[in-house]
Design an enzyme around this catalytic site. Structure first.
Site, short mmCIF file in Angstrom:
data_model
loop_
_atom_site.label_atom_id
_atom_site.label_comp_id
_atom_site.label_asym_id
_atom_site.label_seq_id
_atom_site.Cartn_x
_atom_site.Cartn_y
_atom_site.Cartn_z
N GLN A 33 -6.97 10.05 -1.99
CA GLN A 33 -6.08 11.01 -1.34
C GLN A 33 -6.42 12.45 -1.77
O GLN A 33 -6.39 13.37 -0.94
CB GLN A 33 -4.61 10.68 -1.60
CG GLN A 33 -4.18 9.41 -0.89
CD GLN A 33 -2.68 9.26 -0.75
OE1 GLN A 33 -1.96 10.25 -0.62
NE2 GLN A 33 -2.21 8.02 -0.75
N HIS A 36 0.83 -1.21 0.00
CA HIS A 36 0.00 0.00 0.00
C HIS A 36 0.86 1.25 0.00
O HIS A 36 1.96 1.25 0.56
CB HIS A 36 -0.94 -0.01 1.22
CG HIS A 36 -2.08 -0.95 1.06
ND1 HIS A 36 -1.93 -2.31 1.16
CD2 HIS A 36 -3.38 -0.72 0.80
CE1 HIS A 36 -3.10 -2.89 0.95
NE2 HIS A 36 -4.00 -1.94 0.73
N PRO A 37 0.36 2.32 -0.61
CA PRO A 37 1.14 3.56 -0.63
C PRO A 37 1.04 4.32 0.69
O PRO A 37 0.07 4.18 1.43
CB PRO A 37 0.47 4.36 -1.75
CG PRO A 37 -0.97 3.92 -1.69
CD PRO A 37 -0.91 2.44 -1.32
N SER A 93 -6.43 5.16 -5.37
CA SER A 93 -5.69 5.81 -4.28
C SER A 93 -5.52 7.29 -4.56
O SER A 93 -5.65 8.12 -3.65
CB SER A 93 -4.33 5.15 -4.09
OG SER A 93 -4.48 3.90 -3.47
N ALA A 122 -8.71 4.60 5.94
CA ALA A 122 -9.79 4.86 4.97
C ALA A 122 -10.07 6.36 5.01
O ALA A 122 -10.76 6.85 5.89
CB ALA A 122 -11.02 4.05 5.33
N PHE A 129 1.25 3.30 6.95
CA PHE A 129 0.01 3.65 7.65
C PHE A 129 -1.15 3.53 6.67
O PHE A 129 -1.09 4.07 5.56
CB PHE A 129 0.12 5.08 8.17
CG PHE A 129 -1.11 5.62 8.83
CD1 PHE A 129 -1.50 5.19 10.08
CD2 PHE A 129 -1.87 6.60 8.20
CE1 PHE A 129 -2.62 5.71 10.71
CE2 PHE A 129 -3.00 7.12 8.81
CZ PHE A 129 -3.38 6.68 10.06
#
Length: 171
Positions: free
Chosen positions: A90, A69-70, A86, A124, A121
């Site tokens: 974001q 995950h980024p 994503s 959601a 980290f």
């Protein structure tokens, strides 16, 4: 326009994986694993089958999954290398509009979190703002590794359910 659950159930394996393979970040194996559980009565059943594939995976695969995950407002975002989902999530939470101070704080938190836990980290963020994200990020640094692993998985459950709701309709 979302595809109906009936249409998803009728997809051949390759198209099923192509359509749903990005729901779980960089992990088409999740869709591949869930395919055998068709037909799904509803989106909740589809999500349960997909998330079950992650929950049932060996710990090493789960850890690799988390590590795929980024970071929030991290290198992939700056480089424009996030997945479309994503990037959208974001951006909608305001992470692409950080002040220099907020961006520096997020970089500091990303480094501290990665050093403490060994994975990025995961939160959601779809319905959160920058201030809330930064506050929660800081709070979660105090968690145990086991609790934080579980919290990341719970957040992935929320993220992926929202993504499925965007892709699949009941009718």
């Amino acid at each position: 326009m979302p595809m109906s659950i009936a249409a998803v159930n009728a997809l051949p394996r390759e198209e099923f994986v192509r359509y749903l393979g990005g729901v779980f970040e960089h992990s088409p194996w999740v869709a591949e694993s869930a395919f055998a559980a068709r037909p799904f009565a509803d989106v909740a059943g589809l999500h349960e089958a997909m998330f079950g594939a992650v929950r049932d995976a060996p710990f090493a695969r789960q850890l690799a999954f988390l590590r795929g995950h980024p970071e929030l407002a991290g290198r992939a975002m700056v480089a424009g290398a996030l997945t479309a989902d994503s990037s959208n999530e974001q951006s909608r939470s305001g992470l692409t509009q950080c002040s220099p101070g907020e961006f520096a704080k997020l970089q500091e938190l990303n480094a501290a979190y990665g050093a403490r836990f060994g994975w990025p980290f995961i939160l959601a963020v779809r319905h959160l703002n920058r201030a809330t994200i930064i506050r929660v990020f800081g709070e979660r640094l105090a968690a145990s590794a086991a609790d934080e692993f579980a919290e990341c998985m719970a957040n992935i459950g929320r993220i992926t359910r929202w993504r499925l709701d965007d892709l699949v309709s009941a009718s």
